[in-house]
Motif scaffolding. Structure first.
Motif, short mmCIF file in Angstrom:
data_model
loop_
_atom_site.label_atom_id
_atom_site.label_comp_id
_atom_site.label_asym_id
_atom_site.label_seq_id
_atom_site.Cartn_x
_atom_site.Cartn_y
_atom_site.Cartn_z
N GLU A 1 28.40 44.59 44.98
CA GLU A 1 28.76 44.52 43.56
C GLU A 1 29.12 45.86 42.94
O GLU A 1 29.72 45.89 41.87
CB GLU A 1 27.62 43.88 42.76
CG GLU A 1 27.48 42.40 43.00
CD GLU A 1 28.70 41.60 42.58
OE1 GLU A 1 29.27 41.87 41.51
OE2 GLU A 1 29.10 40.70 43.33
N ASP B 1 32.68 45.95 42.40
CA ASP B 1 33.23 44.63 42.08
C ASP B 1 33.47 44.47 40.58
O ASP B 1 33.17 45.36 39.78
CB ASP B 1 32.26 43.55 42.59
CG ASP B 1 32.90 42.19 42.69
OD1 ASP B 1 34.01 42.10 43.24
OD2 ASP B 1 32.29 41.22 42.22
N LYS B 2 33.96 43.31 40.21
CA LYS B 2 34.26 43.03 38.81
C LYS B 2 33.04 43.05 37.91
O LYS B 2 33.17 43.20 36.71
CB LYS B 2 35.00 41.70 38.69
CG LYS B 2 34.24 40.50 39.16
CD LYS B 2 35.14 39.26 39.09
CE LYS B 2 34.51 38.09 39.78
NZ LYS B 2 34.79 38.01 41.19
N THR B 3 31.84 42.95 38.49
CA THR B 3 30.62 43.06 37.69
C THR B 3 30.59 44.40 36.97
O THR B 3 30.37 44.47 35.76
CB THR B 3 29.37 42.94 38.59
OG1 THR B 3 29.40 41.67 39.21
CG2 THR B 3 28.10 43.10 37.80
N ALA C 1 33.71 44.68 34.52
CA ALA C 1 33.55 43.85 33.33
C ALA C 1 32.51 44.43 32.39
O ALA C 1 32.70 44.49 31.16
CB ALA C 1 33.18 42.42 33.71
N GLU D 1 40.08 41.70 48.34
CA GLU D 1 40.13 42.50 47.12
C GLU D 1 40.30 43.98 47.45
O GLU D 1 41.01 44.70 46.75
CB GLU D 1 38.87 42.27 46.29
CG GLU D 1 38.94 42.88 44.91
CD GLU D 1 37.77 42.47 44.04
OE1 GLU D 1 37.40 43.27 43.17
OE2 GLU D 1 37.24 41.37 44.23
N VAL E 1 31.19 36.13 29.63
CA VAL E 1 32.16 36.81 30.50
C VAL E 1 31.59 36.96 31.91
O VAL E 1 32.24 36.61 32.90
CB VAL E 1 32.55 38.19 29.92
CG1 VAL E 1 33.30 39.03 30.95
CG2 VAL E 1 33.38 38.01 28.66
N LEU E 2 30.36 37.47 32.03
CA LEU E 2 29.78 37.70 33.35
C LEU E 2 29.38 36.41 34.04
O LEU E 2 29.52 36.29 35.26
CB LEU E 2 28.59 38.65 33.25
CG LEU E 2 28.92 40.13 33.46
CD1 LEU E 2 29.37 40.42 34.86
CD2 LEU E 2 29.93 40.65 32.48
N ALA F 1 30.90 33.54 33.83
CA ALA F 1 32.14 32.96 34.36
C ALA F 1 32.69 33.80 35.52
O ALA F 1 33.13 33.26 36.54
CB ALA F 1 33.19 32.85 33.26
N ALA F 2 32.63 35.12 35.38
CA ALA F 2 33.20 36.01 36.40
C ALA F 2 32.43 35.94 37.72
O ALA F 2 33.02 36.06 38.79
CB ALA F 2 33.22 37.44 35.89
N GLU F 3 31.12 35.76 37.66
CA GLU F 3 30.30 35.80 38.86
C GLU F 3 30.14 34.45 39.54
O GLU F 3 29.60 34.37 40.64
CB GLU F 3 28.91 36.37 38.52
CG GLU F 3 28.92 37.83 38.18
CD GLU F 3 29.46 38.68 39.32
OE1 GLU F 3 28.94 38.59 40.45
OE2 GLU F 3 30.42 39.43 39.10
N ASP G 1 31.18 33.96 43.19
CA ASP G 1 31.51 35.29 43.65
C ASP G 1 30.79 35.58 44.97
O ASP G 1 29.86 34.87 45.37
CB ASP G 1 31.09 36.31 42.58
CG ASP G 1 31.60 37.71 42.87
OD1 ASP G 1 32.80 37.86 43.14
OD2 ASP G 1 30.79 38.65 42.82
#
Length: 197
Positions: A19, A22-24, A27, A88, A118-119, A121-123, A126
């Motif tokens: 992570e 990552d996007k975590t 974001a 990615e 946001v998190l 939905a994003a995770e 994942d």
């Protein structure tokens, strides 16, 4: 070392490494440029808690299945995680998106709820959620794995909140993703071997 501590430490290490680039982190970083840090941290922490409970519970249910089937599912979960991380890392999508702006003055509740949404939905689905489920099934210790994964996610979010763009600019994101993807691939291969051996 007790099996639960090994499961917790393994989950922490794997999830933290996966992570970090990552996007975590991205974001959380973006959210802290828009809102105050504390409500963002509270929101993302709550999202991680829900995600880890779901993933660890799913992994715990897998332990009720025959050992070979569990090893096969674990191999698939880690394989998908490895694919996502490696894809990615070679995709060149390292842009944090947006420019740094002063944190706007919105209510704590609104900022926290936005961050949670946001998190969450994003995770969902994942690599970290897949890894948490896989490790939970592998070790048969969903509470320890869930706690290790949760602590890793919170640590990554804390780094993003505390040091923000300085860390993101200095860590070679693609390299960490490739290392994480390789580790996931090794775990997938070991589990696949256990499923057929």
């Amino acid at each position: 070392m007790a099996p639960e501590l090994i499961a917790l430490a393994t989950a922490f290490g794997v999830i933290f490494l996966a992570e970090l680039p990552d996007k975590t982190m991205v974001a959380t970083l973006v959210l802290t440029t828009r809102y105050r840090a504390w409500p963002v941290f509270a929101g993302v922490t709550a999202a991680f808690a829900v995600q880890c409970v779901v993933a660890a519970t799913f992994g715990g249910v897998l332990t009720l299945l025959p050992d070979r089937l569990v090893a096969g599912v674990v191999a698939v979960l880690f394989g998908v995680g490895a694919f996502l991380l490696l894809k990615e890392s070679f995709g060149g999508d390292g842009d944090a998106g947006g420019t740094a702006a002063a944190a706007t003055a919105v209510s704590f509740r609104r900022a926290a709820l936005t961050s949670f949404g946001v998190l969450f939905a994003a995770e969902w689905g994942d690599a970290s959620q897949l890894a948490t489920a896989a490790l939970s099934a592998r070790y048969g210790a969903p509470v320890a794995v869930g706690l290790g994964a949760f602590l890793a996610l919170v640590a990554v979010a804390g780094i993003a909140v505390l040091v923000g763009r300085k860390v993101a600019g200095r860590i070679p994101t693609h390299l960490i993703q490739r290392i994480s993807g390789t580790i996931f691939a090794v775990f997938a291969a070991v589990a696949a071997w256990q499923a057929v051996a």
